[in-house]
Design a protein around this motif. Sequence first.
Motif, PDB file in Angstrom:
ATOM      1  N   LEU A  55       1.777  11.774  -9.826  1.00 48.10           N
ATOM      2  CA  LEU A  55       1.212  13.240  -9.691  1.00 48.10           C
ATOM      3  C   LEU A  55       2.122  14.390  -9.565  1.00 48.10           C
ATOM      4  O   LEU A  55       1.791  15.274 -10.245  1.00 48.10           O
ATOM      5  N   VAL A 102       1.866  18.139 -12.350  1.00 49.86           N
ATOM      6  CA  VAL A 102       1.003  18.816 -11.645  1.00 49.86           C
ATOM      7  C   VAL A 102       0.178  19.908 -12.603  1.00 49.86           C
ATOM      8  O   VAL A 102       0.863  20.653 -13.380  1.00 49.86           O
ATOM      9  N   PRO A 103      -1.081  19.917 -12.642  1.00 45.94           N
ATOM     10  CA  PRO A 103      -1.939  20.704 -13.582  1.00 45.94           C
ATOM     11  C   PRO A 103      -1.688  22.197 -13.518  1.00 45.94           C
ATOM     12  O   PRO A 103      -1.305  22.908 -14.430  1.00 45.94           O
ATOM     13  N   PHE A 104      -1.566  22.756 -12.318  1.00 50.50           N
ATOM     14  CA  PHE A 104      -1.257  24.262 -12.501  1.00 50.50           C
ATOM     15  C   PHE A 104       0.170  24.682 -12.444  1.00 50.50           C
ATOM     16  O   PHE A 104       0.684  25.918 -12.538  1.00 50.50           O
ATOM     17  N   ILE A 114       2.141   1.831  -3.365  1.00 50.58           N
ATOM     18  CA  ILE A 114       1.191   2.323  -4.358  1.00 50.58           C
ATOM     19  C   ILE A 114       0.883   3.800  -4.147  1.00 50.58           C
ATOM     20  O   ILE A 114       0.807   4.612  -5.125  1.00 50.58           O
ATOM     21  N   ALA A 115       0.886   4.055  -2.889  1.00 47.50           N
ATOM     22  CA  ALA A 115       0.487   5.594  -2.688  1.00 47.50           C
ATOM     23  C   ALA A 115       1.869   6.573  -2.973  1.00 47.50           C
ATOM     24  O   ALA A 115       1.447   7.509  -3.592  1.00 47.50           O
ATOM     25  N   THR A 116       2.962   6.017  -2.571  1.00 48.71           N
ATOM     26  CA  THR A 116       4.102   7.035  -2.957  1.00 48.71           C
ATOM     27  C   THR A 116       4.322   6.922  -4.262  1.00 48.71           C
ATOM     28  O   THR A 116       4.491   7.976  -5.159  1.00 48.71           O
ATOM     29  N   VAL A 165       0.806  -1.226  -0.101  1.00 47.85           N
ATOM     30  CA  VAL A 165      -0.007   0.113  -0.019  1.00 47.85           C
ATOM     31  C   VAL A 165       1.059   1.368  -0.022  1.00 47.85           C
ATOM     32  O   VAL A 165       0.683   2.175  -0.901  1.00 47.85           O
ATOM     33  N   PRO A 166       1.912   1.369   0.734  1.00 46.67           N
ATOM     34  CA  PRO A 166       2.740   2.644   0.755  1.00 46.67           C
ATOM     35  C   PRO A 166       3.484   2.646  -0.810  1.00 46.67           C
ATOM     36  O   PRO A 166       3.695   3.881  -1.051  1.00 46.67           O
ATOM     37  N   ALA A 178       2.044   6.619  -6.798  1.00 41.17           N
ATOM     38  CA  ALA A 178       1.117   7.670  -7.560  1.00 41.17           C
ATOM     39  C   ALA A 178       1.384   8.991  -7.220  1.00 41.17           C
ATOM     40  O   ALA A 178       1.172   9.669  -8.039  1.00 41.17           O
ATOM     41  N   LEU A 179       1.766   9.146  -5.886  1.00 38.28           N
ATOM     42  CA  LEU A 179       1.940  10.650  -5.399  1.00 38.28           C
ATOM     43  C   LEU A 179       3.093  10.978  -6.330  1.00 38.28           C
ATOM     44  O   LEU A 179       2.861  12.422  -6.819  1.00 38.28           O
TER      45      LEU A 179
END
Lengths: 358, 503
Positions: free
Chosen positions: A264, A268-270, A256-258, A253-254, A260-261
């Motif tokens: 992301l 970054v969209p902005f 996948i989370a890290t 789980v960590p 994905a982060l």
Amino acid sequence: MAFHHQRRFDESAWAFAVILLQPALILIDHGHFQYNCISLGLTLGAVASICLHRDYLASVLFCLALNHKQMSAYYAPAFFAYLFGKSIRKKNPIFEVMKLGVAVIGTFLLCWWPFLHSRTAEAVLLRLAPLQRGIFEDYVANFWCASSLVVKWKQIFPNTVLAYLALFATLVSFLPSVVQQIRSPSHRGFLLSLFNSSLSFYLFSYQVHEKSILLPLIPASLLILEDFSLYRGMILCAMFSMFPLLRRDGLVVPYIATFALHLLLLNVPFLEKSLSHVKERQHPSLKYMSDGLLFTGCLIDLLYLLIEPPPRYPFLFEALNSLLVFICLVLIGLHSHIQQWSATSTHEQIDADKVKMN
Amino acid sequence: MRGTKQQQQHELQRQQAQKPMNGLREVLWMASVATCIKMLLMPTYHSTDFEVHRHWLALTASLPLNQWYIDETSPWTLDYPPFFAWFEYVLSFFARIVDPVIVDLTRGLKYDAASAVYFQRGSVMCSDLLLFLGTWRFCRNFPLKLQILSYLAIFFSPGLLMVDHIHFQYNGFLLGVLLLSVSYLKEGNDLTGGIMFAILLCFKHLFAIAAPVYFVYLLRHYCHDLARFLKLGFSVMLVILTAFGPFLYYGQIAQVLRRLFPFGRGLCHAYWAPNFWALYNAVDKMLSYLLRMLGFDVVMEKAAMTGGLVGDSKAHAILPQITPGLSMFLVLLSMSPCLIKIWRKPRRDNLLICVVYAYTCGYIFGWHVHEKASLHFVIPLVLAAVDSVKVAKEYYFVSIVKMIFLVLHSTAMWYGFAINFAPQTQTSVKESELKERNGCMSLCIKKKMFIAGLVGLEIYVQLIHHLVFEERLPFLPLMLISVYCSIGLMYAWLKQLSFVIEL
């Protein structure tokens, strides 16, 4: 940061975030649990010193890194090549080399003094090079493991022979990069050479762990603003190659989370407008390779999590995983070597510096 | 020349804001990042509320409808309205697939294996989709920068993260429904807004505190004639009947109501929520000690309120006893200025502030209020805060007083709001330049001192108290925090009252 000091704040801040928030490093150091950050930090300090033209400080810091973790030797050819190449261009080359030599030997003496004094240095060295563990363990994405699907190295040769074979292969593979730096040292070339030498060690060295992927990863992250596709390919390779290890540790789980982060953070969209020219300079071939890797890697990992492998091939998924990453690493390595050699003609920074100094 | 340029910029913003999918990518990005952070919080501590919800999964899965509000297998009896029970029922289908022991009524008691933890935490994360939807729907016409600020403040609200994803509750999606309802009302779609609110009440009746506000607003704004009144009334009745109808059929309404409104509990929870009653209790205790020392014979209940027991004992020694009825009267009394305002001027823009104010009143004067109820007004307050500096200051102050350990959140919020309300702004902020001229984002000295005091108090509570008092006076640190924060919150409530009066 010293390398990127001419960039705009947005870009540098983003690059800074990406380098520091490496999911691979976070997962290994804070999940699996190790202290890679110390030797990597010292190495980064050495790299920064080089970019700031403080060569002696760089040598000292790198020797400290070497004495913290011998894996830092993956970077040694690059440091050697750059410093040597720079020294022979100065007025009094032998003197320069001797000065660097004093710095290096001095640092080593300082670190090893207790062991030299009590004559246990040999025992330390033996521990540092555990030949009996074999040419590779588990399924790491390097040449020996991938080719062992076809050539059963462990069954053909004894360990000592394999050790020499690995040494020879590694030497041959980092030689081009070293030669290039000695011929025309430059900052950008140095970073690429760091990447190339650590990658060649990873691919061809003896007893490589999955965690060693951190070593090529760090120089790739330093080059993120210059060559985004290189970094993207590397981070994907690194994360996928570590999946079996992290799964054994119960860190899915960590992971996948890290992971994905971080993806992301890379999109970054902005910040799109500020980073548009960094993203535009991607090499299309590497970009497609990375996309393909992302898709295939996720697929394999998903299967790995959900399905039991057939009893005849209990390590099917690990093998597939490491093979896939190995192929991508070879492609990335080719790309980076081409980059380094093509940097010769356009970045003659050191010669310009020499003119300034004289 | 400059005027036309500004006009052009405003026009561009307005055009951009009209696009229906405006800000969708940012929402998705923020939502993904928030979800990843929640994934990292999965293995953290969870409280008894985890077992409560697991038991409700088992209850709804194993027993027929007419047993739901009667069963006493576990002390954690069902005390939410029927829609929430249905929600748990739907979840239990998936729970059964993941691990059948979760939904087993007897074998699953106190079950917290990895499968249960991951499933339940996953369910909270999924239900937060409603929160994302509600916030986006409300904000989608804001300029992009304000949208990002709102998402930042709500999706990453530390209070929400801590309560929902660590302590374990399902507040996220309920707040999402609230925001959806308010967003419909803001657009003028009163009927849908009203129906959504009714649905919300059937999920968690605690939200009913704002019901008078809704009632007055809809009455004045929507019900121009009898036909509309009947339409609205009929729709709301339909919702309530769908929820409570089956229990009416089984004749269990009395039991259901007893479960939903457990007035047997004391005025305050074991940990005093920082509201008016915390101050009331503190004053009462001080007076008791004082009078005791002066020689009066005072009957003092030992640690009746903070000892973790929530009984019906005589809580107050000196000051008059408080009954549930009195508490409700005070809540309604404090809400009355707001109700009068809405009656006089039922405007769409005023609604959010009034709803927030209603929840604040409910928090300050309510019966057996939990700390977590503060989320009901802090989260919607964000959306009011992006609109004006005054509210922004209050939001900032309140959110700090509520969650004292949020350094990252406070710096992010400060930066966000300060950028938003920078005095010489040439970036895209918004139309109401009057409010901008009123002041940029800065806290007055009193607020700064209060926050500094709070930091000092927290240091005392965590580190120093133990060194000084060791094991004696164990209730003192928590009591101090409650009382100190309640002063801050009383101030916040009065400030909100002033906003309402100014409407």
